[in-house]
Design an enzyme around this catalytic site. Structure first.
Site, PDB file in Angstrom:
ATOM      1  CG  ASP A  67       3.481   1.467   9.203  1.00 47.23           C
ATOM      2  OD1 ASP A  67       3.707   1.675   7.995  1.00 47.23           O
ATOM      3  OD2 ASP A  67       3.158   2.367   9.985  1.00 47.23           O
ATOM      4  NE  ARG A 114       1.035  12.242   6.688  1.00 43.13           N
ATOM      5  CZ  ARG A 114       1.383  13.509   6.875  1.00 43.13           C
ATOM      6  NH1 ARG A 114       0.449  14.407   7.092  1.00 43.13           N
ATOM      7  NH2 ARG A 114       2.656  13.876   6.844  1.00 43.13           N
ATOM      8  CE  LYS A 161      -1.625   1.620   4.039  1.00 38.47           C
ATOM      9  NZ  LYS A 161      -1.293   3.032   4.310  1.00 38.47           N
ATOM     10  CG  ASN A 162       2.405   2.565   3.517  1.00 38.67           C
ATOM     11  OD1 ASN A 162       1.231   2.894   3.279  1.00 38.67           O
ATOM     12  ND2 ASN A 162       2.800   2.267   4.737  1.00 38.67           N
ATOM     13  CB  CYS A 201      -4.984  10.606  10.814  1.00 41.35           C
ATOM     14  SG  CYS A 201      -3.330  10.075  11.178  1.00 41.35           S
ATOM     15  CB  VAL A 234       2.473  18.899   5.227  1.00 41.19           C
ATOM     16  CG1 VAL A 234       1.602  17.659   5.043  1.00 41.19           C
ATOM     17  CG2 VAL A 234       1.620  20.132   5.482  1.00 41.19           C
ATOM     18  CG  ASP A 235       6.925  20.542   9.624  1.00 41.12           C
ATOM     19  OD1 ASP A 235       6.201  19.534   9.640  1.00 41.12           O
ATOM     20  OD2 ASP A 235       7.994  20.605  10.246  1.00 41.12           O
ATOM     21  CB  VAL A 275       7.915   6.916  13.931  1.00 38.82           C
ATOM     22  CG1 VAL A 275       7.534   7.533  12.594  1.00 38.82           C
ATOM     23  CG2 VAL A 275       9.218   6.140  13.820  1.00 38.82           C
ATOM     24  NE  ARG A 297       0.676  10.579   9.575  1.00 35.56           N
ATOM     25  CZ  ARG A 297       0.070   9.553   8.977  1.00 35.56           C
ATOM     26  NH1 ARG A 297      -0.981   9.014   9.511  1.00 35.56           N
ATOM     27  NH2 ARG A 297       0.505   9.091   7.839  1.00 35.56           N
ATOM     28  NE  ARG A 317      -7.119   4.596   4.978  1.00 37.57           N
ATOM     29  CZ  ARG A 317      -6.670   5.785   5.343  1.00 37.57           C
ATOM     30  NH1 ARG A 317      -7.049   6.320   6.472  1.00 37.57           N
ATOM     31  NH2 ARG A 317      -5.839   6.444   4.570  1.00 37.57           N
TER      32      ARG A 317
HETATM   33  C1  EPZ Z   1       4.238   6.910   5.864  1.00 35.25           C
HETATM   34  O1  EPZ Z   1       3.504   7.966   6.462  1.00 35.25           O
HETATM   35  C2  EPZ Z   1       3.315   5.701   5.852  1.00 35.25           C
HETATM   36  N1  EPZ Z   1       2.118   5.996   5.076  1.00 35.25           N
HETATM   37  C3  EPZ Z   1       2.914   5.340   7.286  1.00 35.25           C
HETATM   38  O2  EPZ Z   1       2.137   4.148   7.215  1.00 35.25           O
HETATM   39  C4  EPZ Z   1       4.192   5.052   8.077  1.00 35.25           C
HETATM   40  O3  EPZ Z   1       3.834   4.780   9.414  1.00 35.25           O
HETATM   41  C5  EPZ Z   1       5.130   6.253   8.018  1.00 35.25           C
HETATM   42  O4  EPZ Z   1       5.406   6.583   6.632  1.00 35.25           O
HETATM   43  C6  EPZ Z   1       6.456   5.983   8.706  1.00 35.25           C
HETATM   44  O5  EPZ Z   1       7.061   4.857   8.148  1.00 35.25           O
HETATM   45  C7  EPZ Z   1       2.185   5.931   3.723  1.00 35.25           C
HETATM   46  O6  EPZ Z   1       3.229   5.675   3.148  1.00 35.25           O
HETATM   47  C8  EPZ Z   1       0.908   6.175   2.972  1.00 35.25           C
HETATM   48  P1  EPZ Z   1       6.381  10.341   7.919  1.00 35.25           P
HETATM   49  P2  EPZ Z   1       4.094   9.479   6.427  1.00 35.25           P
HETATM   50  O7  EPZ Z   1       6.323  11.555   7.064  1.00 35.25           O
HETATM   51  O8  EPZ Z   1       4.814   9.706   5.152  1.00 35.25           O
HETATM   52  C9  EPZ Z   1       6.152  13.732  11.262  1.00 35.25           C
HETATM   53  C10 EPZ Z   1       0.315   2.737   7.652  1.00 35.25           C
HETATM   54  O9  EPZ Z   1      -0.134   2.224   8.681  1.00 35.25           O
HETATM   55  N2  EPZ Z   1       6.208  14.689  10.150  1.00 35.25           N
HETATM   56  O10 EPZ Z   1       7.611   9.475   7.879  1.00 35.25           O
HETATM   57  O11 EPZ Z   1       3.001  10.387   6.811  1.00 35.25           O
HETATM   58  C11 EPZ Z   1       4.858  12.942  11.274  1.00 35.25           C
HETATM   59  O12 EPZ Z   1       3.853  13.671  11.967  1.00 35.25           O
HETATM   60  C12 EPZ Z   1       0.755   4.189   7.655  1.00 35.25           C
HETATM   61  O13 EPZ Z   1       0.461   2.135   6.546  1.00 35.25           O
HETATM   62  C13 EPZ Z   1       6.315  16.037  10.434  1.00 35.25           C
HETATM   63  O14 EPZ Z   1       6.340  16.442  11.597  1.00 35.25           O
HETATM   64  O15 EPZ Z   1       5.141   9.386   7.638  1.00 35.25           O
HETATM   65  C14 EPZ Z   1       5.231  11.688  11.990  1.00 35.25           C
HETATM   66  O16 EPZ Z   1       5.209  11.925  13.395  1.00 35.25           O
HETATM   67  C15 EPZ Z   1       0.581   4.828   9.016  1.00 35.25           C
HETATM   68  N3  EPZ Z   1       6.362  16.919   9.406  1.00 35.25           N
HETATM   69  C16 EPZ Z   1       6.700  11.478  11.557  1.00 35.25           C
HETATM   70  O17 EPZ Z   1       7.159  12.733  11.057  1.00 35.25           O
HETATM   71  C17 EPZ Z   1       6.321  16.510   8.092  1.00 35.25           C
HETATM   72  O18 EPZ Z   1       6.386  17.366   7.191  1.00 35.25           O
HETATM   73  C18 EPZ Z   1       6.858  10.422  10.480  1.00 35.25           C
HETATM   74  O19 EPZ Z   1       6.043  10.804   9.425  1.00 35.25           O
HETATM   75  C19 EPZ Z   1       6.214  15.137   7.825  1.00 35.25           C
HETATM   76  C20 EPZ Z   1       6.164  14.235   8.859  1.00 35.25           C
END
Ligand code: EPZ
Length: 423
Positions: free
Chosen positions: A311, A94, A23-24, A118, A125-126, A333, A123, A403
């Protein structure tokens, strides 16, 4: 949706199950196809709710998406009619933010609704925005949308270091850098196998990228009209789905064989299953797991790849809830990814949350109870717990599980699990 899983204690779980495509990865590959003014195909695509949602996002941009056969998606992004991903779609997923980078690279504009918070945290996007701005794009938040605009003369290559190896920010930066003039250097990138899968897709389309699998990538920008479609990319196997079925095997006893994924994508998870008392055997197309001795308490902490994947945190907590001894599960994380603990506690698990730590005291047996899936991985983990809980367990909130898990109950039933979906 009111249907729920009815799960009964299952004394024997054995056989072979093949996982679907990740999925990811597939969600980002679909977004990456926006870059290519032509037709690309993805195979080994799971038919899950998030893929159908991403299809709608692409179609809202004027991209044509079809399924020539089960598991194969054909994407025709020859022409785009919009650069705006609507709120009603993005709010549910997201991962829709993955279209930011390719849109601004291809048409110089992107307007994507801010993803709602969520279940597992705010989550933000900064880092996505900082990355796009480093390439010269201007980003502003207006009326709940992220509005991104490339300079008149296009995005420019840059030397960027991510504050944190965010998976999503890494992907958006790679996809935007494809449309920047010059070679962009990105350091401290995420190294998840899904990122490598995205890089393989882009290299096939004609993008020059160095550093696959390392923390530093060099992406040579190219005019997107030079990118070539006309190929089919097979989506990498879903390591988290695989880990979920392997956890079921470790929990109930097995032997369970899971195929269709790369064992090295789960190295540290397999190591922790072994420390907990399971036997694992790496096969040429997957992994076999079984356990005859007691489950032993093992502590874990989640980290970006190749660390223990966040995950798989809930699945491992289910295992530790009936292990002998006390374990500490640290979630590094996400800021709030212990809701599963509250649900499994209703089945008799002894878990105390202290900040980013969950202190788990294993109990001899869980008792079946009505539960609600708090999120995707928590929901799958409640099903696992139901397999070893005395009596019956109900798991509602299946929209979360749908999902990310294709034919979840069918795959579990093929291993002997007593699970049925009740509408
Ligand atoms: C991806 O989410 C995956 N989703 C998540 O899987 C997975 O848990 C995560 O990566 C970590 O491996 C998809 O790929 C669709 P991150 P993502 O950006 O990209 C913070 C599942 O169960 N952050 O690595 O959103 C964020 O809030 C899902 O399949 C910022 O602060 O993860 C989080 O605490 C859940 N600012 C941490 O970083 C940002 O701009 C990691 O987020 C971006 C992220």
């Amino acid at each position: 949706m009111n249907d729920y899983y009815l799960v009964k204690k299952t004394d024997k779980l054995e056989g072979t199950v093949q996982v679907s495509g990740a999925k990811n990865s597939v969600l980002k590959l679909m977004a990456a196809a926006i870059l290519i003014p032509g037709v690309t195909q993805l195979s080994n695509v799971p038919d899950i709710a998030d893929v159908r949602l991403m299809q709608q996002v692409l179609e809202s941009l004027g991209v044509k998406v079809s399924w020539p056969e089960a598991g194969t998606v054909r994407i025709d992004a020859t022409t785009l009619s919009s650069h705006k991903a609507p709120y009603e779609l993005v709010a549910h997923m997201r991962a829709s933010t993955a279209v930011l980078g390719p849109l601004v690279a291809r048409v110089g504009l992107a307007s994507v609704a801010l993803p709602g918070g969520c279940a597992i945290g705010s989550r933000k996007v900064d880092m996505h925005i900082a990355g796009l701005e480093s390439l010269g794009a201007s980003c502003r938040i207006e009326h709940g949308y992220i509005e991104v605009e490339a300079p008149e003369d296009g995005l420019k290559a840059s030397d960027v270091t991510l504050e944190f190896p965010s998976v999503g920010a890494t992907e958006n930066l790679i996809l935007a850098a494809v449309g920047a003039q010059g070679t962009t250097v990105v350091s401290n990138v995420a190294r998840e196998p899904e990122i490598s899968d995205l890089i393989d897709f882009l290299i096939t389309a004609g993008v020059s990228i160095e550093g696959r699998g390392t923390t530093k990538l060099l992406i040579e920008g190219a005019a997107t009209n030079k990118l070539q479609g006309g190929f089919t990319h097979k989506v990498v196997g879903d390591r988290v789905e695989a880990g979920t079925f392997l956890a079921a095997g470790a929990l109930v006893g097995g032997p369970v064989t899971v195929t269709g994924f790369e064992a090295e994508h789960l190295s540290i998870v397999l190591k922790k299953f072994r420390e907990a008392g399971a036997l694992t055997e790496v096969l040429d197309n997957g992994v076999r797991i079984e356990r005859s001795g007691p489950l032993k308490a093992v502590s874990i902490q989640t980290l970006p790849f190749p660390g223990f994947p966040t995950d798989m945190q809930a699945q491992f907590m289910a295992l530790m809830s009936v292990a002998q001894g006390a374990s500490v599960i640290t979630e590094n994380v996400f800021e709030n990814r212990f809701m599963f603990a509250d649900e499994i506690a209703r089945m008799g698990a002894d878990i105390r949350i202290e900040g980013h730590h969950a202190l788990v005291n294993g109990v001899p047996e869980l008792s079946g109870a009505p539960t609600v899936a708090p999120d995707l991985r928590g929901g799958a983990s409640l099903v696992l717990a139901g397999l070893v809980a005395r009596g019956e367990t109900r798991v509602a909130g299946l929209q979360h599980i749908d999902r990310g898990y294709e034919n979840f109950e069918q795959k579990l039933r093929s291993l002997g699990a007593q699970i049925e979906r009740v509408a």
